[in-house]
Write an enzyme that holds these catalytic residues in place. Sequence first.
Site, PDB file in Angstrom:
ATOM      1  N   LYS A 155      -2.959   5.839  -4.320  1.00  0.00           N
ATOM      2  CA  LYS A 155      -4.073   6.748  -4.058  1.00  0.00           C
ATOM      3  C   LYS A 155      -3.843   8.109  -4.728  1.00  0.00           C
ATOM      4  O   LYS A 155      -2.691   8.569  -4.828  1.00  0.00           O
ATOM      5  CB  LYS A 155      -4.235   6.969  -2.543  1.00  0.00           C
TER       6      LYS A 155
ATOM      7  N   ASP B 263       0.835  -1.204   0.000  1.00  0.00           N
ATOM      8  CA  ASP B 263       0.000   0.000   0.000  1.00  0.00           C
ATOM      9  C   ASP B 263       0.862   1.244   0.000  1.00  0.00           C
ATOM     10  O   ASP B 263       1.660   1.463   0.907  1.00  0.00           O
ATOM     11  CB  ASP B 263      -0.901   0.010   1.239  1.00  0.00           C
TER      12      ASP B 263
ATOM     13  N   TYR C 234       2.701   9.958  -0.459  1.00  0.00           N
ATOM     14  CA  TYR C 234       3.811   9.416   0.318  1.00  0.00           C
ATOM     15  C   TYR C 234       5.168   9.735  -0.318  1.00  0.00           C
ATOM     16  O   TYR C 234       6.198   9.588   0.331  1.00  0.00           O
ATOM     17  CB  TYR C 234       3.688   7.894   0.467  1.00  0.00           C
TER      18      TYR C 234
ATOM     19  N   HIS D  34      -7.954   9.393  -1.863  1.00  0.00           N
ATOM     20  CA  HIS D  34      -7.296   9.393  -0.555  1.00  0.00           C
ATOM     21  C   HIS D  34      -8.166  10.011   0.539  1.00  0.00           C
ATOM     22  O   HIS D  34      -8.234   9.498   1.659  1.00  0.00           O
ATOM     23  CB  HIS D  34      -5.955  10.147  -0.657  1.00  0.00           C
TER      24      HIS D  34
END
Length: 274
Positions: free
Chosen positions: A76, A46, A51, A108
């Site tokens: 996402k 994931d 990120y 998200h």
Amino acid sequence: MATIPTLTMNDGRSIPQIGYGCWQIPEAEAPGLVRQAIGAGYRLIDTAAAYGNEAGVGRGIREAEVPRDQIFLTTKIWNDRQGPDAAGAFEESLSKLGLTYVDLYLIHWPCPQRRLFVETWKAMIRLRDEGKIRSLGVSNFTEEHLAVLVGETGVTPAVNQIELHPYFQRRDGRAADKDRGIVTESWSPLGRGQELKDPTIEAIANSHGKTPAQVILRWHTQIGCIAIPKSANPKRIVENISLFDFELTADELDRIAALDRKDGRIGPDPATFC
């Protein structure tokens, strides 16, 4: 190597119940850690555009000694790319990953103030129909947001990834997901470490000869959720997936259920965050 149970989503595809979460994993470290996780038996990885490590995660998947079709990859779309830019945001993620498709693509956050999540969802449906996304899902959606999404498009998410841990158990949210046939996936499943020293969790762990983290993650699986713990520690990467040689009793599940708190949220509120 652990054998991970799977859940069947409402689109007929299967998703592993334990995954490797890549939040706060630096880009440079991501390839090696993802390879380690896959080597330990993880098949769900994931990540997210926000990120900042999609390129490293994709490299780790490509370099792993496991065929791509055995890896379930989630990423996402971030809030500022919702709406007309959604398809472009996805293509950028796919390019960074260096892959030809993703298994699960999530919105998200709903960002209800922007009123763009329905338009974003429609773009994701088109990408799924083109074969670039296998399954569609959301993250941090409440029952109100889900009702709008499904009502406007007729397409129900396969997964809703929400904050969920023993101090914040989201019973109403889990029930709403279940009513729609949506699989609930838990982010921050260990409460960012806050609950590892809880006396109830420690006592249950001692009775099984397990760690508090293993007890909490086993709880997630036994209540029917997916958990995606994050660790950069090789020992804990293995520990977090070694969950299926013990089972929590009904009494132990009740004792953990009693830990739920009204003020247990540690992340943002989906009603206002954007």
